[in-house]
Scaffold this motif. Structure first.
Motif, short mmCIF file in Angstrom:
data_model
loop_
_atom_site.label_atom_id
_atom_site.label_comp_id
_atom_site.label_asym_id
_atom_site.label_seq_id
_atom_site.Cartn_x
_atom_site.Cartn_y
_atom_site.Cartn_z
N VAL A 19 0.83 -1.21 0.00
CA VAL A 19 0.00 0.00 0.00
C VAL A 19 0.87 1.26 0.00
CG1 VAL A 19 -1.73 1.30 1.28
CG2 VAL A 19 -1.90 -1.20 1.13
N VAL A 20 1.90 1.27 0.84
CA VAL A 20 2.78 2.45 0.92
C VAL A 20 3.49 2.68 -0.40
CG1 VAL A 20 4.86 3.37 2.01
CG2 VAL A 20 3.10 2.28 3.41
N PHE A 22 2.55 1.74 -3.34
CA PHE A 22 1.57 2.16 -4.34
C PHE A 22 1.30 3.66 -4.22
CE2 PHE A 22 -2.91 3.05 -5.32
CZ PHE A 22 -2.92 2.75 -6.68
N VAL A 23 1.11 4.13 -2.99
CA VAL A 23 0.86 5.57 -2.79
C VAL A 23 2.07 6.39 -3.22
CG1 VAL A 23 0.39 7.34 -1.06
CG2 VAL A 23 -0.80 5.14 -0.95
N SER A 25 4.20 5.59 -5.48
CA SER A 25 4.30 5.55 -6.94
C SER A 25 3.39 6.57 -7.61
CB SER A 25 3.95 4.14 -7.44
OG SER A 25 2.56 3.87 -7.31
N LEU A 26 2.35 7.01 -6.91
CA LEU A 26 1.45 7.99 -7.49
C LEU A 26 2.09 9.37 -7.61
CD1 LEU A 26 -1.91 7.09 -5.69
CD2 LEU A 26 -1.04 6.26 -7.87
N VAL A 35 2.60 15.30 -2.18
CA VAL A 35 1.73 14.37 -1.47
C VAL A 35 0.35 14.99 -1.22
CG1 VAL A 35 1.42 13.06 0.66
CG2 VAL A 35 3.68 13.24 -0.37
N VAL A 38 -1.67 14.72 -4.29
CA VAL A 38 -2.08 13.32 -4.52
C VAL A 38 -3.30 12.97 -3.67
CG1 VAL A 38 -1.41 10.91 -4.24
CG2 VAL A 38 0.21 12.55 -5.20
N VAL A 39 -3.24 13.31 -2.39
CA VAL A 39 -4.36 13.02 -1.48
C VAL A 39 -5.61 13.75 -1.93
CG1 VAL A 39 -5.18 13.25 0.88
CG2 VAL A 39 -2.81 12.58 0.46
N LEU A 42 -7.10 12.09 -4.98
CA LEU A 42 -7.72 10.80 -4.67
C LEU A 42 -9.07 10.99 -3.99
CD1 LEU A 42 -4.64 8.76 -3.36
CD2 LEU A 42 -5.81 8.50 -5.55
N ILE A 65 -2.40 5.75 -11.47
CA ILE A 65 -3.20 4.78 -10.71
C ILE A 65 -3.32 3.46 -11.46
CG2 ILE A 65 -5.51 4.29 -9.83
CD1 ILE A 65 -5.68 7.17 -8.89
#
Length: 339
Positions: A19-20, A22-23, A25-26, A35, A38-39, A42, A65
């Motif tokens: 999960v970390v 993947f985040v 990589s965004l 960051v 990104v948040v 999402l 994604i």
């Protein structure tokens, strides 16, 4: 690590690492995205023209994604397939290509390009699955001739022979057809870029089916790894287990290979590392391989993004650079090579 409690904790940590990564990589790439952006993208997914960060939102949802999800799916599929093949053949150096699955998928994709003019990855998936399935059936039929039946050695030899034959035919067709040559040149590098949401969903469905089948036979694979005679003495239906194992590998590898190309070392290296950590129990090896494959391919994709300033290196090339020395190191450790 032999305690089930410790294994469970380690598996949770591995999933959290997926999960970390993947985040992360965004936000990482040729164009880094903060960051906070990104948040926000999402949560709100604001694609209105008035959004000052519209370009970043589009990059996230249309490219990064799907790319991150595909890395998770392909890595998990290849690693889990490698674990199943190594247990079935009792060969710690086996990988999904040993059954001719990858070669069958590649040959079918060349047919799709040269004969039917298909140029979409969604179309490749169906041809790759058919090619992988036919190759697996041929290998099993060849190995099943004679009194001994489909023994691990026969499966391996039949798979290697068919893979060599299909590989030669595929290369010949690619050299003759310029369109196939251009497409296969990029596909064979092992990349997960520009695949789209539809491809991710399709691959995800096939990987889910294959993973479920593999987990169902995981307990029986423990007995198969001990040898045919002992497995039969324990009441394990060898033919059924091998057929289900081949189906699981075919479904997962066919979809993964069609979407990302022939990415090497994932199915070979990850099960080695996992067995070193959790021991020989396939009930733990398979889920750990699933998480480990996803971690490896996400890391390879991230490294490929940041290595060069204005270009990206395909994930398949990075796994080859990482896999070769790591596999040599692991092979020198006796505990890492035992099934």
């Amino acid at each position: 690590m032999r305690s089930n409690r410790l294994r469970t904790i380690a598996l949770v940590v591995a999933i959290a690492a997926v999960v970390v990564l993947f985040v992360v990589s965004l936000g990482v790439g040729v164009r880094d995205i903060p960051v906070s952006h990104v948040v926000d993208a999402l949560i709100h997914r604001d694609r209105s023209p008035s959004n000052p960060n519209l370009d970043e939102v589009n990059v996230l949802w249309d490219q990064r994604i799907p790319r991150g999800l595909l890395a998770v799916l392909v890595g998990a599929a290849l690693a889990m397939s490698g674990a199943v093949i190594q247990a079935m053949t009792r060969n710690p150096l086996a990988d999904p290509g040993i059954l001719g699955v990858n070669s069958g998928a590649a040959f079918a994709i060349v047919i799709a390009i040269s004969v039917f003019g298909i140029g979409s990855y969604w179309g490749y998936i169906w041809f790759a699955l058919i090619g992988a399935a036919i190759a697996a059936v041929i290998v099993y039929l060849l190995a099943n001739t004679g009194r001994a039946g489909a023994t691990p050695v026969r499966l391996a030899l039949s798979g290697v022979a068919l893979a060599a034959f299909l590989g030669g035919v595929t290369q010949g067709m690619v050299l003759i057809d310029s369109a196939a040559f251009t497409t296969m040149r990029f596909w064979q590098a092992g990349s997960i870029t520009n695949r789209g949401t539809g491809v991710v969903i399709g691959v995800g469905l096939f990987v889910l089916v294959g993973a479920v089948i593999a987990l169902v036979v995981s307990r029986a694979l423990n007995a198969v790894a001990l040898g045919d005679d002992l497995a039969m003495a324990l009441g394990v239906p060898l033919t059924r287990v091998r057929v289900l194992g081949v189906i699981a590998v075919t479904v997962m590898c066919g979809a993964a290979t069609a979407a990302a190309g022939p990415i090497g070392f994932v199915g070979l290296m990850v099960p080695h590392v996992v067995r070193w950590i959790v021991g020989p129990d396939q009930r733990w090896i398979l889920p750990f391989s699933l998480a480990g494959g996803a971690i490896l391919l996400l890391c390879a994709d991230l490294v490929g993004r940041v290595t060069l300033s204005d270009e990206e290196i395909p994930a398949g090339i990075i796994t080859a650079f990482i896999g070769a020395p790591v596999l040599i190191l692991l092979a020198r450790r006796r505990t890492a090579s035992e099934l």
